[in-house]
Scaffold this motif. Structure first.
Motif, mmCIF file in Angstrom:
data_model
loop_
_atom_site.group_PDB
_atom_site.id
_atom_site.type_symbol
_atom_site.label_atom_id
_atom_site.label_comp_id
_atom_site.label_asym_id
_atom_site.label_seq_id
_atom_site.Cartn_x
_atom_site.Cartn_y
_atom_site.Cartn_z
ATOM 1 N N GLN A 10 0.235 10.558 -4.873
ATOM 2 C CA GLN A 10 -0.064 11.748 -4.692
ATOM 3 C C GLN A 10 -0.222 12.417 -3.318
ATOM 4 O OE1 GLN A 10 -3.540 13.109 -6.865
ATOM 5 N NE2 GLN A 10 -3.059 11.900 -8.725
ATOM 6 N N ASP A 11 -0.066 11.266 -2.418
ATOM 7 C CA ASP A 11 -0.289 11.576 -0.808
ATOM 8 C C ASP A 11 1.232 11.242 -0.307
ATOM 9 O OD1 ASP A 11 -0.903 9.058 -1.089
ATOM 10 O OD2 ASP A 11 -2.054 8.856 0.607
ATOM 11 N N GLN A 12 2.211 11.030 -1.168
ATOM 12 C CA GLN A 12 3.577 10.809 -0.604
ATOM 13 C C GLN A 12 3.736 9.325 -0.355
ATOM 14 O OE1 GLN A 12 5.674 12.848 -2.052
ATOM 15 N NE2 GLN A 12 3.896 13.664 -2.890
ATOM 16 N N GLN A 13 2.893 8.361 -0.627
ATOM 17 C CA GLN A 13 3.394 6.916 -0.367
ATOM 18 C C GLN A 13 4.302 6.602 -1.296
ATOM 19 O OE1 GLN A 13 2.455 5.269 2.353
ATOM 20 N NE2 GLN A 13 1.182 6.798 3.229
ATOM 21 N N ARG A 14 5.165 5.633 -1.345
ATOM 22 C CA ARG A 14 5.756 4.849 -2.141
ATOM 23 C C ARG A 14 5.758 3.352 -2.541
ATOM 24 N NH1 ARG A 14 11.600 4.462 -0.928
ATOM 25 N NH2 ARG A 14 12.137 5.043 -3.217
ATOM 26 N N LEU A 15 5.384 3.241 -3.965
ATOM 27 C CA LEU A 15 4.813 2.126 -4.346
ATOM 28 C C LEU A 15 5.836 1.314 -5.078
ATOM 29 C CD1 LEU A 15 1.427 3.104 -5.750
ATOM 30 C CD2 LEU A 15 1.776 2.051 -3.525
ATOM 31 N N SER A 45 5.942 -1.794 -0.643
ATOM 32 C CA SER A 45 5.581 -0.595 -0.792
ATOM 33 C C SER A 45 5.259 -0.089 0.749
ATOM 34 C CB SER A 45 4.188 -0.355 -1.416
ATOM 35 O OG SER A 45 4.333 -0.679 -2.940
ATOM 36 N N SER A 46 5.163 1.252 0.784
ATOM 37 C CA SER A 46 5.190 2.080 2.205
ATOM 38 C C SER A 46 3.608 1.581 2.733
ATOM 39 C CB SER A 46 5.485 3.482 2.003
ATOM 40 O OG SER A 46 4.312 3.874 1.164
#
Length: 289
Positions: free
Chosen positions: A11-16, A66-67
């Protein structure tokens, strides 16, 4: 053993980075790794569970592929719970699932296990070496008041938490850990050779420190009452060098349906005794079906 991979945006634009294992026609089981690990730490356990479950794993933010968040506050428990929600919504849609977690994966999963929106969505929770920080705070206060020796025993096991609050020293220390050196640490702790090692240990250790800095002080100084919305099993590692088995004594107060099993192992039992850990996860999950 082949996994399917995909990326999930938070939802906060990290990438998993997410992996799924086995047939999606079987009951779903989500496994959340701890610190300083990534999702690969679960692979010995996954081999034992594939026949019974459709398994979902992911590198938590800051770990594995992940980011890496830019701010410490981006590691807060509330955000980590939203990460789990993003993963299961992307992979499982509305399907309910079982949950098992180790170390910091367990600590962060408690945030979801005690959220009303996950009631009937999380079918069971097996927690390994990771208490709810709110529960731990209430336990520590009680021990300090009534059993100071137990209180100080846990403090001696938790020395690293204070070290991880230091902004420069803690990240620098991890730069000295190679996969080979980390492997030797695991072998010494678990009294077992040739355990799977973490090729990303320096990076996972360095960035995962944000988990400690974002959450320990707020939770331990201002604990909340958090009740589990699903059946809970504590897999207690009796030789754990980092988490006192006594901490588990607090859990039945917060889980209406609670079960405890004891394992004669150290902190990384998921590597040293994967079959036994898998058996306990399987047995407890299938009881709830």
């Amino acid at each position: 053993m082949q996994a399917k991979t995909q990326w999930v945006n938070t939802q906060d634009q990290q990438r998993l980075y997410v992996k799924t294992w086995g047939s999606d026609e079987k009951p779903a089981l989500v496994l959340v790794h701890g610190y300083p690990d990534n999702q690969e730490v679960w692979e010995p356990v996954i081999q034992e569970l594939l026949q019974d479950f459709y398994i979902v794993t992911y590198d938590v933010r800051g770990a594995g592929q992940s980011s890496i968040p830019a701010r410490i506050r981006d590691y807060r428990l509330a955000q980590l719970s939203l990460d789990l929600e993003s993963v299961v919504n992307a992979v499982l849609k509305d399907q309910p699932f079982h949950l098992a977690a180790h170390d910091w994966g367990s600590i962060q999963s408690w945030e979801s296990v005690t959220e009303a929106k996950f009631k009937a969505r999380i079918l069971s929770y097996s927690t390994i070496s990771g208490p709810c920080l709110d529960h731990a705070a209430f336990w520590m206060r009680h021990q300090f008041k009534h059993h100071k020796s137990t209180f100080f025993k846990q403090l001696t096991k938790s020395w690293y938490i204070a070290v991880f609050q230091l902004p420069l020293l803690a990240p620098t220390v991890w730069s000295f850990f190679s996969p080979e050196k980390w492997g030797k640490v695991l072998e010494k702790l678990e009294h077992k050779k040739n355990l799977p090692s973490n090729p990303h240990i320096a990076s996972d250790g360095k960035h995962g420190i944000g988990l400690y800095r974002a959450n320990f002080v707020p939770c331990l100084t201002r604990p909340r009452q958090r009740f589990a919305v699903c059946p809970v099993q504590a897999i207690v590692l009796k030789q754990d060098n980092f988490v006192s088995p006594e901490l588990i004594d607090e859990m039945p107060k917060w889980a209406e349906n609670f079960q405890r099993v004891d394992v004669d192992a150290n902190h990384w039992a998921i590597l040293s005794q994967p079959k036994l850990v898998a058996d306990y996860i399987r047995s407890f999950a299938l009881q709830q079906i």
